[in-house]
Design an enzyme around this catalytic site. Sequence first.
Site, PDB file in Angstrom:
ATOM      1  N   SER A 185       0.860  -1.190   0.000  1.00  0.00           N
ATOM      2  CA  SER A 185       0.000   0.000   0.000  1.00  0.00           C
ATOM      3  C   SER A 185       0.890   1.232   0.000  1.00  0.00           C
ATOM      4  O   SER A 185       0.881   2.026   0.908  1.00  0.00           O
ATOM      5  CB  SER A 185      -0.929   0.012   1.218  1.00  0.00           C
ATOM      6  OG  SER A 185      -0.157   0.055   2.406  1.00  0.00           O
ATOM      7  N   GLY A 203       2.403 -11.136  -6.824  1.00  0.00           N
ATOM      8  CA  GLY A 203       3.307 -12.267  -6.601  1.00  0.00           C
ATOM      9  C   GLY A 203       2.756 -13.543  -7.201  1.00  0.00           C
ATOM     10  O   GLY A 203       1.658 -13.568  -7.767  1.00  0.00           O
ATOM     11  N   THR A 213       6.800  -8.281  -8.680  1.00  0.00           N
ATOM     12  CA  THR A 213       7.212  -8.728  -7.350  1.00  0.00           C
ATOM     13  C   THR A 213       8.484  -9.574  -7.369  1.00  0.00           C
ATOM     14  O   THR A 213       9.284  -9.515  -6.430  1.00  0.00           O
ATOM     15  CB  THR A 213       6.052  -9.535  -6.724  1.00  0.00           C
ATOM     16  OG1 THR A 213       4.889  -8.705  -6.732  1.00  0.00           O
ATOM     17  CG2 THR A 213       6.361  -9.960  -5.306  1.00  0.00           C
ATOM     18  N   ILE A 268      -2.481  -7.764 -15.076  1.00  0.00           N
ATOM     19  CA  ILE A 268      -3.381  -7.109 -14.142  1.00  0.00           C
ATOM     20  C   ILE A 268      -2.596  -6.263 -13.144  1.00  0.00           C
ATOM     21  O   ILE A 268      -1.462  -6.594 -12.813  1.00  0.00           O
ATOM     22  CB  ILE A 268      -4.227  -8.158 -13.347  1.00  0.00           C
ATOM     23  CG1 ILE A 268      -3.335  -9.119 -12.580  1.00  0.00           C
ATOM     24  CG2 ILE A 268      -5.161  -8.884 -14.243  1.00  0.00           C
ATOM     25  CD1 ILE A 268      -4.067 -10.103 -11.674  1.00  0.00           C
ATOM     26  N   CYS A 326      -4.712   1.776  -9.588  1.00  0.00           N
ATOM     27  CA  CYS A 326      -4.016   1.652  -8.316  1.00  0.00           C
ATOM     28  C   CYS A 326      -5.034   1.552  -7.188  1.00  0.00           C
ATOM     29  O   CYS A 326      -5.852   2.445  -7.006  1.00  0.00           O
ATOM     30  CB  CYS A 326      -3.106   2.845  -8.074  1.00  0.00           C
ATOM     31  SG  CYS A 326      -2.296   2.766  -6.463  1.00  0.00           S
TER      32      CYS A 326
END
Lengths: 303, 257
Positions: free
Chosen positions: A71, A217, A266, A191, A130
């Site tokens: 975040s 991830g 990630t 995505i 976002c």
Amino acid sequence: MSFRQQVEIAGVTLRNPILTASGTFGFGKEYAQFYPLDRLGGICTKGLTLQPRLGNPMPRIAESYGGILNSVGLQNPGIEQYLRTDDLWLKEQDTVVVANIAGSTLEDYVAMGERINDSHADMVELNISCPNVKAGGMAFGVLPESVERVTRAVKDVCRKPIITKLSPNVSCIADNARAAEQGGADAVSLINTLAAMAVDVRTRRPVLANNHGGLSGPCVKPIALKMVWDCYNAVSVPIIGLGGITSYTDVLEFLICGATAVQIGTHNFTYPTAAADIARDLETYLRDSDTDIRDLIGSLILN
Amino acid sequence: MALKDYAAQVLSNRPVAQDIYEMTLRVPELPQIAGAQFVNILLPTREHVLRRPFCICDCDRDAETVTVCYAVVGAGTRILSEIPSGQTLRAMLPLGNGYAPAAGSRIALVGGGMGSAVLPAVARCNPQCAFDAWIGFSDASKVVLEERLRSLCDSVTVTTDNGSAGRRGFVTDALDEALSNARYDAVFACGPEIMYRSLAKVAARHGVPAYVSLEQRMGCGIGACLVCNCKVKRNGEQGYARVCKDGPVFALEEIVL
């Protein structure tokens, strides 16, 4: 001899289909300490806004099984600082630069679309997905009408190819891909992260100071693949796939489901050389199997 | 190009106090390390996608080893504590700005609990400086690093909250007393935030500059992802600094506690 790893998106040639995902790679300087960025097809910058943004309070990151929640909230130095200190350096790295831009209002996006014309970026990625900012961000990414409206508004003022980055936190992502295409997007990327939460059982509080964040991830890869396939069947513009890629075989899966290029996110945190390693492994595969990458794109055979 | 992700071999990994372990890794072609830098270690379990940052507790250039000292506090450190000698782990190092006082300085080292783990490397990497150390723990079962620090510092004072080892009381109180009797060029400290609040008062009272090492949940460990910020005030303005890249060492007076 049919080996080929180059792909083309909106007239821009990528030496290979591997890009790094926005928000995981800064403006490239940190990772350039590990490998020359010209090993990549391209990099997507940290999300840029008109004014500098401080982002959300700490902690901003939590781990979950096979993934992370973040975040960050679009912390960035602002477009002017980027143009002064990062733009030229990035141009010199001899890789495709995709400037990721975000805003809180439609006017912000338009102003960003205009200002980014003055950069050396090869393409622009519209961050309308976002999940970590209160105003704007995902607000523009939910309804197809607003996806179309914000894409068109930026397309009208921006001379660079536009990639609209889509959120998975919607009822039908293919509708939003269509809306982006309708609004003039030259490509779509998907995505972005999935809205998610992690809880500390001792305090009974969310781990993230912002309470919720975006999941990314390896754990999200199957979801991303399905969405890429759905969008591939809905639009004719190129798709850039991302979500949990950790190997060249993951890349192949995305290509087969219809992606023309992919982004590594990630996994850069797990292995700092991940994106370059995957590009190298993919090249080896394509060379050894004498494959033209374009023959893979969308080659999924349904049962 | 300056940074590398090393294949580091675990030479030893053993308990040194209750739930506290020391792990020594052999890093081929170990690069130059500054005191208070850290290493970002990847767990061997694939479901853990984030590395674990640990301060470098000690290093040996000739043997090409680094040692980390860690408490088992969660699933990640539990897994780490079970790794046998001989196993290879991915390790990014050295990360962070580190702490290198001017040659000839006399430095007071202060550790609160596991924060003490960074102190040996600060002394080891700055042999041209003189060090005295104060390390505080909750009780005798948690006391670590005393011997290692004794070999690197002119003196080591241990405190425990309940007096079960060393002096009873807080480490900052012992430091306060020492600063009344001796001159130091700077204090370098690592410990919990509450210790830094006390330290800020002590350092201000004695007019000694203080530097502290911070910790924060990290993502990339190299300054790209912006998740590990701390709040700092510079030139009268508050902003964020990255603990992993701009830190982990900051002047105590610039940190917003």
